[in-house]
Design a protein around this motif. Structure first.
Motif, PDB file in Angstrom:
ATOM      1  N   LEU A 103      -6.166 -41.314  -8.818  1.00  0.00           N
ATOM      2  CA  LEU A 103      -5.988 -39.923  -8.412  1.00  0.00           C
ATOM      3  C   LEU A 103      -6.666 -39.019  -9.424  1.00  0.00           C
ATOM      4  CD1 LEU A 103      -2.143 -39.640  -7.585  1.00  0.00           C
ATOM      5  CD2 LEU A 103      -4.009 -39.654  -5.929  1.00  0.00           C
ATOM      6  N   ASP A 104      -6.821 -37.765  -9.031  1.00  0.00           N
ATOM      7  CA  ASP A 104      -7.177 -36.698  -9.966  1.00  0.00           C
ATOM      8  C   ASP A 104      -6.252 -35.529  -9.668  1.00  0.00           C
ATOM      9  OD1 ASP A 104      -9.492 -35.691 -11.945  1.00  0.00           O
ATOM     10  OD2 ASP A 104      -8.916 -34.041 -10.606  1.00  0.00           O
ATOM     11  N   TRP A 105      -5.871 -34.799 -10.714  1.00  0.00           N
ATOM     12  CA  TRP A 105      -4.958 -33.665 -10.520  1.00  0.00           C
ATOM     13  C   TRP A 105      -5.469 -32.686  -9.467  1.00  0.00           C
ATOM     14  CZ3 TRP A 105      -0.363 -34.289 -12.582  1.00  0.00           C
ATOM     15  CH2 TRP A 105      -0.200 -34.986 -13.791  1.00  0.00           C
ATOM     16  N   ASP A 106      -6.798 -32.582  -9.352  1.00  0.00           N
ATOM     17  CA  ASP A 106      -7.376 -31.602  -8.430  1.00  0.00           C
ATOM     18  C   ASP A 106      -7.889 -32.219  -7.141  1.00  0.00           C
ATOM     19  OD1 ASP A 106      -6.971 -29.252 -10.064  1.00  0.00           O
ATOM     20  OD2 ASP A 106      -8.450 -30.105 -11.424  1.00  0.00           O
ATOM     21  N   ASP A 107      -7.438 -33.448  -6.861  1.00  0.00           N
ATOM     22  CA  ASP A 107      -7.721 -34.032  -5.551  1.00  0.00           C
ATOM     23  C   ASP A 107      -6.981 -33.254  -4.463  1.00  0.00           C
ATOM     24  OD1 ASP A 107      -9.339 -36.020  -6.512  1.00  0.00           O
ATOM     25  OD2 ASP A 107      -7.813 -37.594  -6.439  1.00  0.00           O
ATOM     26  N   LYS A 108      -7.597 -33.210  -3.296  1.00  0.00           N
ATOM     27  CA  LYS A 108      -6.966 -32.531  -2.164  1.00  0.00           C
ATOM     28  C   LYS A 108      -5.898 -33.426  -1.528  1.00  0.00           C
ATOM     29  CE  LYS A 108     -10.925 -29.603  -1.056  1.00  0.00           C
ATOM     30  NZ  LYS A 108     -11.667 -29.923  -2.302  1.00  0.00           N
ATOM     31  N   VAL A 109      -4.825 -32.803  -1.112  1.00  0.00           N
ATOM     32  CA  VAL A 109      -3.712 -33.545  -0.510  1.00  0.00           C
ATOM     33  C   VAL A 109      -4.161 -34.276   0.750  1.00  0.00           C
ATOM     34  CG1 VAL A 109      -1.392 -33.338   0.471  1.00  0.00           C
ATOM     35  CG2 VAL A 109      -2.060 -31.884  -1.457  1.00  0.00           C
ATOM     36  N   ILE A 110      -5.028 -33.649   1.546  1.00  0.00           N
ATOM     37  CA  ILE A 110      -5.460 -34.267   2.810  1.00  0.00           C
ATOM     38  C   ILE A 110      -6.277 -35.538   2.577  1.00  0.00           C
ATOM     39  CG2 ILE A 110      -5.353 -32.162   4.192  1.00  0.00           C
ATOM     40  CD1 ILE A 110      -8.382 -31.891   3.827  1.00  0.00           C
ATOM     41  N   SER A 122      -7.020 -22.944   6.131  1.00  0.00           N
ATOM     42  CA  SER A 122      -7.841 -22.942   4.914  1.00  0.00           C
ATOM     43  C   SER A 122      -7.067 -23.495   3.726  1.00  0.00           C
ATOM     44  CB  SER A 122      -8.338 -21.520   4.611  1.00  0.00           C
ATOM     45  OG  SER A 122      -7.252 -20.652   4.298  1.00  0.00           O
ATOM     46  N   ILE A 123      -5.770 -23.181   3.644  1.00  0.00           N
ATOM     47  CA  ILE A 123      -4.943 -23.748   2.570  1.00  0.00           C
ATOM     48  C   ILE A 123      -4.802 -25.252   2.771  1.00  0.00           C
ATOM     49  CG2 ILE A 123      -2.667 -23.761   1.491  1.00  0.00           C
ATOM     50  CD1 ILE A 123      -2.411 -20.821   2.083  1.00  0.00           C
ATOM     51  N   SER A 124      -4.626 -25.674   4.015  1.00  0.00           N
ATOM     52  CA  SER A 124      -4.504 -27.102   4.306  1.00  0.00           C
ATOM     53  C   SER A 124      -5.691 -27.881   3.751  1.00  0.00           C
ATOM     54  CB  SER A 124      -4.422 -27.339   5.816  1.00  0.00           C
ATOM     55  OG  SER A 124      -3.374 -26.616   6.399  1.00  0.00           O
ATOM     56  N   ASN A 125      -6.871 -27.323   3.883  1.00  0.00           N
ATOM     57  CA  ASN A 125      -8.085 -28.012   3.470  1.00  0.00           C
ATOM     58  C   ASN A 125      -8.350 -27.932   1.973  1.00  0.00           C
ATOM     59  OD1 ASN A 125      -8.702 -28.752   6.125  1.00  0.00           O
ATOM     60  ND2 ASN A 125      -9.752 -26.816   6.521  1.00  0.00           N
ATOM     61  N   GLN A 126      -7.657 -27.023   1.272  1.00  0.00           N
ATOM     62  CA  GLN A 126      -7.957 -26.820  -0.151  1.00  0.00           C
ATOM     63  C   GLN A 126      -6.816 -27.205  -1.089  1.00  0.00           C
ATOM     64  OE1 GLN A 126      -9.874 -22.945  -1.093  1.00  0.00           O
ATOM     65  NE2 GLN A 126      -9.697 -22.558   1.106  1.00  0.00           N
ATOM     66  N   LEU A 127      -5.601 -27.336  -0.580  1.00  0.00           N
ATOM     67  CA  LEU A 127      -4.441 -27.577  -1.433  1.00  0.00           C
ATOM     68  C   LEU A 127      -4.602 -28.867  -2.231  1.00  0.00           C
ATOM     69  CD1 LEU A 127      -1.486 -26.324  -1.854  1.00  0.00           C
ATOM     70  CD2 LEU A 127      -0.740 -28.265  -0.466  1.00  0.00           C
ATOM     71  N   VAL A 166       5.787 -24.222   9.317  1.00  0.00           N
ATOM     72  CA  VAL A 166       6.529 -23.341   8.409  1.00  0.00           C
ATOM     73  C   VAL A 166       5.650 -22.143   8.053  1.00  0.00           C
ATOM     74  CG1 VAL A 166       7.614 -23.145   6.140  1.00  0.00           C
ATOM     75  CG2 VAL A 166       7.887 -25.241   7.471  1.00  0.00           C
ATOM     76  N   PRO A 167       6.157 -20.913   8.163  1.00  0.00           N
ATOM     77  CA  PRO A 167       5.319 -19.734   7.867  1.00  0.00           C
ATOM     78  C   PRO A 167       4.788 -19.745   6.437  1.00  0.00           C
ATOM     79  CG  PRO A 167       7.353 -19.089   8.966  1.00  0.00           C
ATOM     80  CD  PRO A 167       7.501 -20.540   8.625  1.00  0.00           C
ATOM     81  N   VAL A 168       3.522 -19.416   6.283  1.00  0.00           N
ATOM     82  CA  VAL A 168       2.903 -19.248   4.969  1.00  0.00           C
ATOM     83  C   VAL A 168       3.040 -17.787   4.565  1.00  0.00           C
ATOM     84  CG1 VAL A 168       0.716 -19.286   3.706  1.00  0.00           C
ATOM     85  CG2 VAL A 168       1.308 -21.168   5.261  1.00  0.00           C
ATOM     86  N   ARG A 169       3.493 -17.525   3.346  1.00  0.00           N
ATOM     87  CA  ARG A 169       3.803 -16.159   2.919  1.00  0.00           C
ATOM     88  C   ARG A 169       2.769 -15.542   1.992  1.00  0.00           C
ATOM     89  NH1 ARG A 169       7.213 -14.573   6.737  1.00  0.00           N
ATOM     90  NH2 ARG A 169       9.062 -15.908   6.897  1.00  0.00           N
ATOM     91  N   GLY A 170       1.892 -16.365   1.418  1.00  0.00           N
ATOM     92  CA  GLY A 170       0.935 -15.820   0.459  1.00  0.00           C
ATOM     93  C   GLY A 170      -0.361 -16.602   0.488  1.00  0.00           C
ATOM     94  N   ALA A 171      -1.241 -16.251  -0.433  1.00  0.00           N
ATOM     95  CA  ALA A 171      -2.526 -16.930  -0.537  1.00  0.00           C
ATOM     96  C   ALA A 171      -2.434 -18.084  -1.527  1.00  0.00           C
ATOM     97  CB  ALA A 171      -3.605 -15.941  -0.984  1.00  0.00           C
ATOM     98  N   LEU A 172      -3.272 -19.055  -1.355  1.00  0.00           N
ATOM     99  CA  LEU A 172      -3.311 -20.205  -2.255  1.00  0.00           C
ATOM    100  C   LEU A 172      -3.645 -19.760  -3.678  1.00  0.00           C
ATOM    101  CD1 LEU A 172      -3.312 -23.321  -2.603  1.00  0.00           C
ATOM    102  CD2 LEU A 172      -5.764 -23.268  -2.069  1.00  0.00           C
ATOM    103  N   ARG A 173      -2.860 -20.224  -4.646  1.00  0.00           N
ATOM    104  CA  ARG A 173      -3.069 -20.004  -6.091  1.00  0.00           C
ATOM    105  C   ARG A 173      -2.979 -18.537  -6.503  1.00  0.00           C
ATOM    106  NH1 ARG A 173      -8.106 -23.359  -5.126  1.00  0.00           N
ATOM    107  NH2 ARG A 173      -7.206 -25.424  -4.731  1.00  0.00           N
ATOM    108  N   GLN A 174      -2.364 -17.720  -5.681  1.00  0.00           N
ATOM    109  CA  GLN A 174      -2.282 -16.294  -6.006  1.00  0.00           C
ATOM    110  C   GLN A 174      -0.881 -15.846  -6.402  1.00  0.00           C
ATOM    111  OE1 GLN A 174      -5.121 -14.363  -6.252  1.00  0.00           O
ATOM    112  NE2 GLN A 174      -5.922 -16.447  -6.035  1.00  0.00           N
ATOM    113  N   GLY A 175       0.041 -16.785  -6.547  1.00  0.00           N
ATOM    114  CA  GLY A 175       1.388 -16.397  -6.942  1.00  0.00           C
ATOM    115  C   GLY A 175       2.313 -17.592  -6.953  1.00  0.00           C
ATOM    116  N   PHE A 176       3.449 -17.408  -7.584  1.00  0.00           N
ATOM    117  CA  PHE A 176       4.449 -18.464  -7.732  1.00  0.00           C
ATOM    118  C   PHE A 176       5.538 -18.316  -6.678  1.00  0.00           C
ATOM    119  CE2 PHE A 176       8.661 -19.639  -9.288  1.00  0.00           C
ATOM    120  CZ  PHE A 176       8.467 -20.949  -9.710  1.00  0.00           C
ATOM    121  N   ALA A 177       5.878 -19.424  -6.025  1.00  0.00           N
ATOM    122  CA  ALA A 177       7.041 -19.467  -5.139  1.00  0.00           C
ATOM    123  C   ALA A 177       7.556 -20.900  -5.153  1.00  0.00           C
ATOM    124  CB  ALA A 177       6.684 -19.028  -3.723  1.00  0.00           C
TER     125      ALA A 177
END
Length: 511
Positions: A103-110, A122-127, A166-177
């Motif tokens: 693995l790599d820490w920055d590998d994509k989940v998909i 877009s988050i699905s493809n980049q997370l 599940v509803p997405v509330r924010g942008a990827l990497r733009q805040g903590f939740a």
């Protein structure tokens, strides 16, 4: 070195050892005294504490009782659910797979769960794995937790399918939740890459090498016949209520571990020794630990003058505290809490476990200890935290649902009865029984209750189990022709646990 210098050196070493031993003994005695004081101050039946310093266990002890029904004592071998302190093991497990080149820490989940999707493509493809482990996915606080809480019948396939809705509330990497489901998915990545279930990977890679023989991932995996197990309690209107629970079995890699302070001593020592166990075996590298203990998602300092920065690492929270690095995580179950704290610069770590959800008690024990460790100005942490705790209990006691100044009648109750379906949770039933509307979350036995009319087409659900402290509005959506088409929900009280994420439901009436 001549004989005289050798004698001096030996004497100096002996003196240093004696001083260190004396300091450790005093620290242990101080912790012991605070823990005993905390039992009464916070109405906590039982507490277990472990503290390590300079590679040694200076205290591993239980206080009070593990079960108010039996009065059996807490010992250093009493199992408690450590809830979200599981997340540090999950991040460490990812680290081992990174170091193995799998693995790599920055590998994509998909790349590892191809069917994984979030509501935002877009988050699905980049997370990435790093995103999941640092709570910056774009999902809201606790979003989707109702798929695993409390005690649902959903499996991993259900969770993966549900997450796409599940509803997405924010942008990827733009805040903590803070989000548990991301850690559950991280556990699924571990399982798929390692070829073994998450709990088995943790057992082989961590629990066995550390000699954590009592520790289990999942209540169902507690060794057969092991009965030294804490039972949770909740202070409810001035009375302690026994609340048995399976230690978040469904939370898996986000929160399902049960452990003892004796076992956790080995985990603390390994953390403070950059991944090397007390027996000399390396579990993860110093570089991996640096990654896990570095801020990935910044947080505000909350106005604390002792802290200039804080943030989420990977499975940990990190901040500066009076000039030193402070690494920690807490865990919470209904009726049970845990708190882990590490001060690497002082080679010190501790865990406090309790079978009551008065977090101020754990805070008081920890802060009193850090006060001595860092030579800070004296504060009466027990009294301060006790006052905060009592205020919070009073707020619950005083909480009264405000009634609207003008009200409108509801429709005939039979109009609301039917099957309602949410895209990610599934079916919720509203039934009419003896002229009383009831609600049933079909995947969760604990979420059944009666609907009490509030105003017009809005009701309040009063759960059959009041210790959930999670009453919620149910606002039915009605057309101009009085046709009930769906419902929205929202917690009534501000103190409701965020894992009751009713507000993310979009219930549509299907029959």
């Amino acid at each position: 070195m001549n004989k005289f210098l050798k004698v001096l050196s030996f004497s100096a070493l002996s003196a240093t050892t004696l001083i260190s031993a004396a300091v450790a003994a005093q620290t242990a005695e101080d912790i012991r005294a605070t823990a005993k004081q905390t039992l009464d101050a916070f109405n906590i039946p039982g507490i277990a504490v472990v503290a390590v310093k300079d590679g040694e266990v200076i205290l591993a002890e239980g206080f009070g009782v593990r079960d108010v029904a039996t009065g059996e004592p807490v010992t250093a071998d009493t199992l408690f659910g450590i809830a979200s302190n599981t997340k540090a093991f999950t991040s460490a497990a990812i680290a081992t797979l990174v170091e193995d080149g799998k693995l790599d820490w920055d590998d994509k989940v998909i790349d590892y769960i191809p069917e994984f999707r979030l509501a935002d493509e877009s988050i699905s493809n980049q997370l990435t794995l790093r995103d999941m482990l640092s709570h910056r996915s774009g999902l809201g606080l606790g979003a989707g937790d109702l798929m695993v809480w409390p005690d649902t019948d959903k499996g991993m396939d259900d969770l993966i399918k549900g997450l796409a809705k599940v509803p997405v509330r924010g942008a990827l990497r733009q805040g903590f939740a803070y989000n548990n489901l991301m850690f559950i998915l991280a556990g699924e990545v571990i399982a798929r890459v390692s070829g073994m279930p998450y709990h088995e990977y943790i057992r082989q890679e961590f629990l066995q090498p550390l000699g954590m023989e009592a520790t289990a991932v999942g209540y169902s995996n507690i060794p057969e016949g092991y009965d030294n197990v804490a039972v949770g309690t909740i202070e409810y209107y001035g009375e302690l209520k026994r609340f048995p629970l399976d230690f978040l079995e469904d939370f898996s890699s986000a929160g399902a571990m049960a452990s003892t302070v004796n076992d956790l001593s080995q985990w603390l020592l390994t953390q403070l020794n950059q991944g090397v166990t007390p027996g000399g075996e390396r579990l993860f590298s110093e570089a991996s630990q640096h990654t896990m203990w570095s801020v990935a998602t910044p947080l505000t300092s909350n106005g604390d003058p002792a802290t200039n920065f804080r943030g989420a690492g990977l499975g940990w929270f990190v901040k500066d505290y009076h000039g030193v690095k402070h690494v920690s995580h807490s865990g919470g179950i209904l009726g049970m809490l845990s708190l882990t704290t590490l001060i690497p610069e002082h080679n010190f770590g501790m865990v406090v476990l309790s079978n009551q959800q008065a977090f101020g008690g754990l805070t008081a024990i920890t802060e009193e200890t850090l006060e001595d460790l860092l030579a800070l100005e004296d504060r009466d942490w027990v009294t301060e935290e006790q006052e905060r705790y009592r205020q919070s209990l009073q707020e619950k006691t005083d909480f009264v649902l405000q009634q609207p100044t003008t009200t409108r009648p509801a429709l005939s109750r039979e109009n609301y009865a039917g099957t309602y379906r949410d895209p990610w949770y599934g079916d919720v039933l509203v039934t009419l029984e003896d002229d009383q509307l009831r609600i049933n979350f079909t995947h969760t036995e604990l979420l059944e209750g009666r609907l009490e009319h509030y105003n017009a087409d809005t009701f309040v659900v009063r759960w059959d189990e009041p210790l959930l402290e999670a009453d919620a509005f149910v606002e039915f959506q009605v057309t101009r022709d009085n046709d009930v088409q769906g419902a929205r929900m929202e917690a009534v009280a501000p103190f409701t646990d965020f894992s009751f994420d009713f507000h993310n439901l979009r219930l549509e009436k299907v029959q």
